[in-house]
Design a protein around this motif. Sequence first.
Motif, short mmCIF file in Angstrom:
data_model
loop_
_atom_site.label_atom_id
_atom_site.label_comp_id
_atom_site.label_asym_id
_atom_site.label_seq_id
_atom_site.Cartn_x
_atom_site.Cartn_y
_atom_site.Cartn_z
N LYS A 288 3.24 -0.12 -13.54
CA LYS A 288 2.60 -0.32 -12.30
C LYS A 288 3.13 -1.38 -11.12
N ILE A 289 2.74 -1.29 -9.89
CA ILE A 289 3.27 -2.22 -9.16
C ILE A 289 1.85 -3.04 -8.67
N GLU A 290 2.10 -4.50 -8.44
CA GLU A 290 1.05 -5.16 -8.03
C GLU A 290 1.32 -6.15 -6.86
N LEU A 291 0.35 -6.66 -6.27
CA LEU A 291 0.51 -7.32 -5.17
C LEU A 291 0.41 -8.78 -5.64
N ALA A 292 1.62 -9.78 -5.24
CA ALA A 292 1.10 -11.14 -6.04
C ALA A 292 1.02 -12.03 -4.78
N ALA A 293 1.14 -13.27 -4.58
CA ALA A 293 0.67 -14.13 -3.68
C ALA A 293 1.41 -13.86 -2.38
N ASP A 294 2.77 -13.93 -2.53
CA ASP A 294 3.80 -13.73 -1.48
C ASP A 294 4.82 -12.75 -1.56
N THR B 276 0.88 -1.10 0.05
CA THR B 276 -0.14 0.09 -0.07
C THR B 276 0.75 1.35 -0.03
N MET B 277 1.94 1.18 0.72
CA MET B 277 2.78 2.46 0.82
C MET B 277 3.38 2.45 -0.54
N ILE B 278 3.93 1.52 -1.18
CA ILE B 278 4.87 1.62 -2.39
C ILE B 278 3.81 2.19 -3.47
N GLU B 279 2.52 1.58 -3.50
CA GLU B 279 1.59 1.98 -4.31
C GLU B 279 1.13 3.45 -4.34
N GLU B 280 1.14 4.10 -3.15
CA GLU B 280 0.80 5.39 -2.83
C GLU B 280 1.89 6.32 -2.86
N HIS B 281 3.05 5.75 -2.91
CA HIS B 281 4.29 6.92 -2.70
C HIS B 281 5.29 6.42 -4.03
N LEU B 282 5.15 5.60 -4.61
CA LEU B 282 6.37 5.47 -5.88
C LEU B 282 5.74 6.00 -7.09
N ALA B 283 6.41 6.84 -7.69
CA ALA B 283 6.25 7.69 -8.92
C ALA B 283 6.49 6.73 -10.03
N VAL B 284 5.16 6.28 -10.68
CA VAL B 284 5.37 5.51 -12.09
C VAL B 284 4.59 6.30 -12.94
N PRO B 285 4.82 5.99 -14.26
CA PRO B 285 6.02 5.21 -14.76
C PRO B 285 7.24 5.77 -14.58
N PHE B 286 8.19 4.81 -14.58
CA PHE B 286 9.52 5.16 -14.71
C PHE B 286 10.27 4.03 -15.60
N ASP C 208 14.01 -7.90 -7.28
CA ASP C 208 14.98 -8.33 -8.30
C ASP C 208 15.06 -7.14 -9.08
N LEU C 209 14.23 -6.38 -9.11
CA LEU C 209 14.18 -4.99 -9.81
C LEU C 209 15.25 -3.96 -9.73
N PRO C 210 16.21 -3.90 -10.77
CA PRO C 210 17.04 -2.77 -10.49
C PRO C 210 16.57 -1.35 -10.96
N LEU C 211 16.71 -0.61 -9.75
CA LEU C 211 16.29 0.95 -9.83
C LEU C 211 17.42 1.78 -10.87
N PRO C 212 16.63 2.39 -11.52
CA PRO C 212 17.47 3.64 -12.12
C PRO C 212 18.31 4.58 -11.14
N THR C 213 19.26 5.13 -11.88
CA THR C 213 19.87 6.42 -11.02
C THR C 213 19.67 7.67 -11.97
N PRO C 214 18.81 8.53 -11.45
CA PRO C 214 18.38 8.82 -9.88
C PRO C 214 17.16 7.77 -9.93
N ALA C 215 17.01 7.30 -8.69
CA ALA C 215 15.97 6.43 -8.58
C ALA C 215 14.62 7.38 -8.37
N PRO C 216 13.37 6.72 -8.72
CA PRO C 216 12.08 7.27 -8.92
C PRO C 216 11.80 8.02 -7.44
N GLU C 217 10.72 9.00 -7.51
CA GLU C 217 10.34 9.44 -6.27
C GLU C 217 9.72 8.30 -5.50
N GLY C 218 9.76 8.24 -4.29
CA GLY C 218 9.13 6.97 -3.37
C GLY C 218 9.85 5.83 -3.31
N ALA C 219 11.14 5.79 -3.94
CA ALA C 219 11.79 4.60 -4.26
C ALA C 219 12.53 4.05 -2.84
#
Length: 106
Positions: free
Chosen positions: A55-61, A32-42, A80-91
């Motif tokens: 987008k970001i999704e909730l999977a089984a676990d 919920t916090m990631i969904e609210e704060h992460l700036a997508v798309p990036f 496993d996702l590599p983040l870009p530099t600079p990282a998006p807002e909310g990363a």
Amino acid sequence: MASKANAALEAMIAEATVDAYGDDEQLNGLYTMIEEHLAVPFTTTVLGVEATIGKIELAADSIVAVCARDRHRQKIDLLDLPLPTPAPEGAAWIDAYRHWAEGRPP
């Protein structure tokens, strides 16, 4: 310096999981916090090619990022996702999720 960073991540985890019982509810709180704060798309590089995280999704676990390139789509675990530099807002919330996941039993 690492202990200050860890303390900040642990404070974020505490905020996201304040009313959560068990791993499932904690995962949902972090999602919920990631969904609210992460700036997508990036855009980031996945397996040597540029992909857009739409987008970001909730999977089984876990929490997954939906990666797109042209008309292809692939879900990649956020751990496993590599983040870009600079990282998006909310990363920082991704960092908190990763820190939380490191402390979970296998």
